[in-house]
Scaffold this motif. Structure first.
Motif, mmCIF file in Angstrom:
data_model
loop_
_atom_site.group_PDB
_atom_site.id
_atom_site.type_symbol
_atom_site.label_atom_id
_atom_site.label_comp_id
_atom_site.label_asym_id
_atom_site.label_seq_id
_atom_site.Cartn_x
_atom_site.Cartn_y
_atom_site.Cartn_z
ATOM 1 N N LEU A 1 0.828 -1.204 0.000
ATOM 2 C CA LEU A 1 0.000 0.000 0.000
ATOM 3 C C LEU A 1 0.862 1.253 0.000
ATOM 4 C CD1 LEU A 1 -2.831 1.289 0.210
ATOM 5 C CD2 LEU A 1 -2.598 1.111 2.693
ATOM 6 N N ALA A 2 1.940 1.244 0.770
ATOM 7 C CA ALA A 2 2.844 2.402 0.798
ATOM 8 C C ALA A 2 3.507 2.607 -0.560
ATOM 9 C CB ALA A 2 3.898 2.212 1.885
ATOM 10 N N SER A 3 3.894 1.517 -1.198
ATOM 11 C CA SER A 3 4.497 1.632 -2.533
ATOM 12 C C SER A 3 3.490 2.148 -3.547
ATOM 13 C CB SER A 3 5.020 0.270 -2.988
ATOM 14 O OG SER A 3 6.017 -0.178 -2.130
ATOM 15 N N TRP A 4 2.272 1.662 -3.456
ATOM 16 C CA TRP A 4 1.233 2.121 -4.368
ATOM 17 C C TRP A 4 0.948 3.610 -4.162
ATOM 18 C CZ3 TRP A 4 -3.939 3.650 -3.336
ATOM 19 C CH2 TRP A 4 -4.701 3.831 -4.477
ATOM 20 N N MET A 5 0.893 4.042 -2.914
ATOM 21 C CA MET A 5 0.652 5.462 -2.623
ATOM 22 C C MET A 5 1.796 6.330 -3.164
ATOM 23 S SD MET A 5 -0.719 5.327 1.244
ATOM 24 C CE MET A 5 -2.274 6.098 1.523
ATOM 25 N N ALA A 6 3.012 5.841 -3.014
ATOM 26 C CA ALA A 6 4.155 6.605 -3.517
ATOM 27 C C ALA A 6 4.129 6.688 -5.033
ATOM 28 C CB ALA A 6 5.453 5.969 -3.046
ATOM 29 N N CYS B 1 1.484 6.686 -6.884
ATOM 30 C CA CYS B 1 0.365 7.541 -7.283
ATOM 31 C C CYS B 1 0.632 9.008 -6.969
ATOM 32 C CB CYS B 1 -0.921 7.108 -6.589
ATOM 33 S SG CYS B 1 -1.554 5.553 -7.213
ATOM 34 N N GLY B 2 1.683 9.287 -6.235
ATOM 35 C CA GLY B 2 2.009 10.667 -5.907
ATOM 36 C C GLY B 2 1.527 11.120 -4.549
ATOM 37 N N ASP B 3 0.942 10.246 -3.758
ATOM 38 C CA ASP B 3 0.489 10.595 -2.405
ATOM 39 C C ASP B 3 1.609 10.343 -1.396
ATOM 40 O OD1 ASP B 3 -2.020 11.273 -3.311
ATOM 41 O OD2 ASP B 3 -2.832 9.246 -3.006
ATOM 42 N N ILE B 4 2.709 11.050 -1.578
ATOM 43 C CA ILE B 4 3.891 10.814 -0.748
ATOM 44 C C ILE B 4 3.642 11.217 0.701
ATOM 45 C CG2 ILE B 4 6.327 11.455 -0.468
ATOM 46 C CD1 ILE B 4 6.465 11.748 -3.483
ATOM 47 N N VAL B 5 2.738 12.126 0.927
ATOM 48 C CA VAL B 5 2.451 12.596 2.287
ATOM 49 C C VAL B 5 1.894 11.461 3.151
ATOM 50 C CG1 VAL B 5 1.067 14.219 3.627
ATOM 51 C CG2 VAL B 5 2.065 14.928 1.458
ATOM 52 N N TRP B 6 1.127 10.546 2.537
ATOM 53 C CA TRP B 6 0.472 9.487 3.295
ATOM 54 C C TRP B 6 1.295 8.199 3.404
ATOM 55 C CZ3 TRP B 6 -3.388 10.756 6.247
ATOM 56 C CH2 TRP B 6 -4.132 11.882 5.929
ATOM 57 N N VAL B 7 2.464 8.145 2.789
ATOM 58 C CA VAL B 7 3.290 6.925 2.803
ATOM 59 C C VAL B 7 3.694 6.507 4.225
ATOM 60 C CG1 VAL B 7 5.522 5.978 2.082
ATOM 61 C CG2 VAL B 7 4.082 7.152 0.434
ATOM 62 N N PRO B 8 4.026 7.425 5.135
ATOM 63 C CA PRO B 8 4.420 6.979 6.473
ATOM 64 C C PRO B 8 3.322 6.243 7.256
ATOM 65 C CG PRO B 8 5.186 9.208 6.112
ATOM 66 C CD PRO B 8 4.306 8.856 4.953
ATOM 67 N N CYS B 9 2.055 6.464 6.919
ATOM 68 C CA CYS B 9 0.969 5.800 7.666
ATOM 69 C C CYS B 9 1.011 4.277 7.523
ATOM 70 C CB CYS B 9 -0.383 6.361 7.236
ATOM 71 S SG CYS B 9 -0.620 8.071 7.738
ATOM 72 N N PRO B 10 1.016 3.713 6.309
ATOM 73 C CA PRO B 10 1.091 2.243 6.234
ATOM 74 C C PRO B 10 2.437 1.694 6.704
ATOM 75 C CG PRO B 10 0.855 3.181 4.028
ATOM 76 C CD PRO B 10 0.750 4.297 5.002
ATOM 77 N N VAL B 11 3.508 2.462 6.549
ATOM 78 C CA VAL B 11 4.811 2.006 7.046
ATOM 79 C C VAL B 11 4.786 1.951 8.575
ATOM 80 C CG1 VAL B 11 7.266 2.571 7.172
ATOM 81 C CG2 VAL B 11 6.051 2.826 5.014
ATOM 82 N N ALA B 12 4.191 2.946 9.196
ATOM 83 C CA ALA B 12 4.076 2.948 10.658
ATOM 84 C C ALA B 12 3.168 1.812 11.131
ATOM 85 C CB ALA B 12 3.540 4.286 11.142
ATOM 86 N N LEU B 13 2.104 1.548 10.386
ATOM 87 C CA LEU B 13 1.226 0.434 10.737
ATOM 88 C C LEU B 13 1.970 -0.897 10.642
ATOM 89 C CD1 LEU B 13 -1.603 -0.526 11.520
ATOM 90 C CD2 LEU B 13 -2.153 -0.622 9.070
ATOM 91 N N ALA B 14 2.779 -1.066 9.601
ATOM 92 C CA ALA B 14 3.572 -2.292 9.464
ATOM 93 C C ALA B 14 4.558 -2.435 10.620
ATOM 94 C CB ALA B 14 4.309 -2.302 8.129
ATOM 95 N N ALA B 15 5.207 -1.343 10.988
ATOM 96 C CA ALA B 15 6.151 -1.376 12.113
ATOM 97 C C ALA B 15 5.427 -1.704 13.421
ATOM 98 C CB ALA B 15 6.873 -0.039 12.229
#
Length: 117
Positions: free
Chosen positions: A47-52, A54-68
């Motif tokens: 999901l983070a890769s897909w968001m990146a 698509c250009g939604d770089i601002v929201w990338v930390p959310c799924p990464v934080a959820l994974a962590a």
């Protein structure tokens, strides 16, 4: 009777068999939890890769934080050292049970067998 002496047969029936069942259930739980952790981490990172992409770089930390968070939570529930320890315990109990079933009643009554138990 709780005051009666414990024989080797009753010890095997009362302690070893339930312990082997408990460790088998625990091993299944650990495997399920690890599978959940791996799949959910993969989905969050995808999901983070897909968001990146698509250009939604601002929201990338959310799924990464959820994974962590999922990884941290699963390692807190079941530390990584538990899996090899439970596997080793099951091997020891299985070897003891195989020895028990392969030996006859005379060997069960020996003092050497009682010390081994």
């Amino acid at each position: 009777d709780l005051a009666a002496p414990l024989t080797a047969e009753t010890y095997m029936a009362a302690r070893v068999a339930p312990l082997q069942v408990h460790y088998s259930d625990m091993l299944r739980f650990v495997h399920r939890l690890n599978t959940f952790r791996n799949i959910s981490t993969l989905l969050c990172l995808a999901l983070a890769s897909w968001m990146a992409s698509c250009g939604d770089i601002v929201w990338v930390p959310c799924p990464v934080a959820l994974a962590a968070f999922i990884i941290m939570l699963t390692q807190w529930i079941v530390p990584p050292e538990v899996l090899p320890t439970v596997k080793r315990a099951l091997v020891v109990l299985g070897n003891q049970r195989m020895w028990w079933q392969a030996s006859d009643i005379r060997e069960h009554r020996l003092d050497k067998a009682k010390q081994r138990m």
